[in-house]
Enzyme design. Structure first.
Site, PDB file in Angstrom:
ATOM      1  N   ALA A  45      -3.116   5.561  -1.566  1.00  6.00           N
ATOM      2  CA  ALA A  45      -3.089   6.143  -2.927  1.00  6.00           C
ATOM      3  C   ALA A  45      -3.157   5.106  -3.808  1.00  6.00           C
ATOM      4  O   ALA A  45      -3.879   5.079  -4.810  1.00  6.00           O
ATOM      5  CB  ALA A  45      -2.082   6.951  -3.206  1.00  6.00           C
ATOM      6  N   ALA A  46      -2.545   3.846  -3.530  1.00  7.11           N
ATOM      7  CA  ALA A  46      -2.474   2.855  -4.598  1.00  7.11           C
ATOM      8  C   ALA A  46      -2.125   1.600  -3.771  1.00  7.11           C
ATOM      9  O   ALA A  46      -1.240   1.515  -2.825  1.00  7.11           O
ATOM     10  CB  ALA A  46      -1.286   3.251  -5.760  1.00  7.11           C
TER      11      ALA A  46
ATOM     12  N   THR B   1       0.937  -1.164   0.061  1.00  8.95           N
ATOM     13  CA  THR B   1      -0.200   0.221   0.025  1.00  8.95           C
ATOM     14  C   THR B   1       0.758   1.142  -0.226  1.00  8.95           C
ATOM     15  O   THR B   1       1.727   1.473   0.807  1.00  8.95           O
ATOM     16  CB  THR B   1      -0.847  -0.165   1.172  1.00  8.95           C
ATOM     17  N   TYR B   2       0.664   2.088  -0.949  1.00  8.51           N
ATOM     18  CA  TYR B   2       1.451   3.485  -1.062  1.00  8.51           C
ATOM     19  C   TYR B   2       0.551   4.542  -0.667  1.00  8.51           C
ATOM     20  O   TYR B   2      -0.763   4.568  -0.873  1.00  8.51           O
ATOM     21  CB  TYR B   2       1.891   3.628  -2.451  1.00  8.51           C
ATOM     22  N   TYR B   3       1.118   5.340   0.098  1.00 11.43           N
ATOM     23  CA  TYR B   3       0.210   6.443   0.733  1.00 11.43           C
ATOM     24  C   TYR B   3       0.644   7.846   0.352  1.00 11.43           C
ATOM     25  O   TYR B   3       1.800   8.081  -0.115  1.00 11.43           O
ATOM     26  CB  TYR B   3       0.701   6.391   2.136  1.00 11.43           C
TER      27      TYR B   3
END
Lengths: 180, 180
Positions: free
Chosen positions: B108-109, B35-37
């Site tokens: 974010a993604a 998980t990217y923030y």
């Protein structure tokens, strides 16, 4: 489960013989260094939140630092002092601190203490030596019902020759920031 | 030490018999969810930074999730693709994600992939199945000298019937964000 905790200022040398006489059992000593962070844009003081990295070492061997990151949310219910707390262990405290600083959090305050723990029945008695603040004694337990647990903690304090009326509700961080 | 890595799109069913014929040894399969923030006020896309929580499980048992938090800084040297990377294990990925979201980071993604690893001499060959992108093969190694390591990786790709000229330099996150 609730965590019931009473804290008073007390000279440890006067408490130790009492701990022995009531049969409290030594349960290890740790050193904790807590770093609290400022948020890049939020005022944690105003939002009543905190972000902390704790590094803990056992004083017996001084090796094997354990680290944790903790978020404390604002009080959700003023009466019960309940707040959200999110906490997880991290492999390396310095790296976690580096991650937070890289994304804009700045170290705001550090609380360093030595904690000498004793068990007495359902209660843990902790002799805290806090850098810049001095010596404290904490009596704590976990319980389903708050009132009898608090009464029990008061009794433990009294058996140690301490006055529950001297109870301090402010955290060590709060005491340090207040300059008291 | 440098990490040398080549990545191409490739159907795994065509690569597996070749892996067997060159004597590559299976080295386990893991599933990773990254998980990217988004930063509360910084544009990570513009600052060329990333903050990620990775959760990894072994496909053999499916138990014992491992989690890590990683900060990737901007390129410090365009030629060598070197960037600061700070990474440490965390006890619980969901709690770490909760801490980040509580202080204003937003998911974010997400990159989800299954990674089947093989060892071949100094090289690791990984069959990656990336959700939303398809199948890829990565050949990587760590080396003191970049050029011979890259030549060796090219040779491994060729022995697997793959064309090094198809090499993809974009990360899976980049490919997903590009919509390719």
């Amino acid at each position: 489960m609730y965590e019931v905790e009473l804290k008073v200022r007390a000279e440890h040398d006067r408490v130790r013989p009492r701990l022995e006489s009531i049969g409290a059992e030594p349960a290890g000593t740790v050193s904790q260094v807590d770093t609290y962070y400022d948020h890049p844009v939020r005022e944690f003081g105003e939002t009543d939140e905190a972000l902390r990295v704790r590094r803990e070492t056992d004083d017996e061997d001084g090796e094997g630092e354990r680290a944790k990151v903790t978020y404390k949310g604002p009080l959700v219910d003023d009466g019960s002092k309940t707040r959200e707390e999110l906490e997880t262990g991290v492999g390396d405290g310095d790296t976690m601190a580096g991650v937070l600083e890289s994304v804009g959090f700045e170290p705001a305050a550090t609380v360093e203490k030595r904690r000498e723990r004793f068990r007495h029945g359902e209660y843990t008695v902790t002799l805290d030596t806090v850098e810049g603040l001095g010596e404290f004694v904490e009596v704590e337990t976990e319980a389903e019902a708050i009132d009898p647990a608090r009464e029990g903690a008061i009794e433990v304090l009294e058996r140690l020759g301490l006055d529950p009326a001297d109870g301090i509700r402010t955290s060590y961080l709060g005491l340090l920031l207040d300059g008291t």
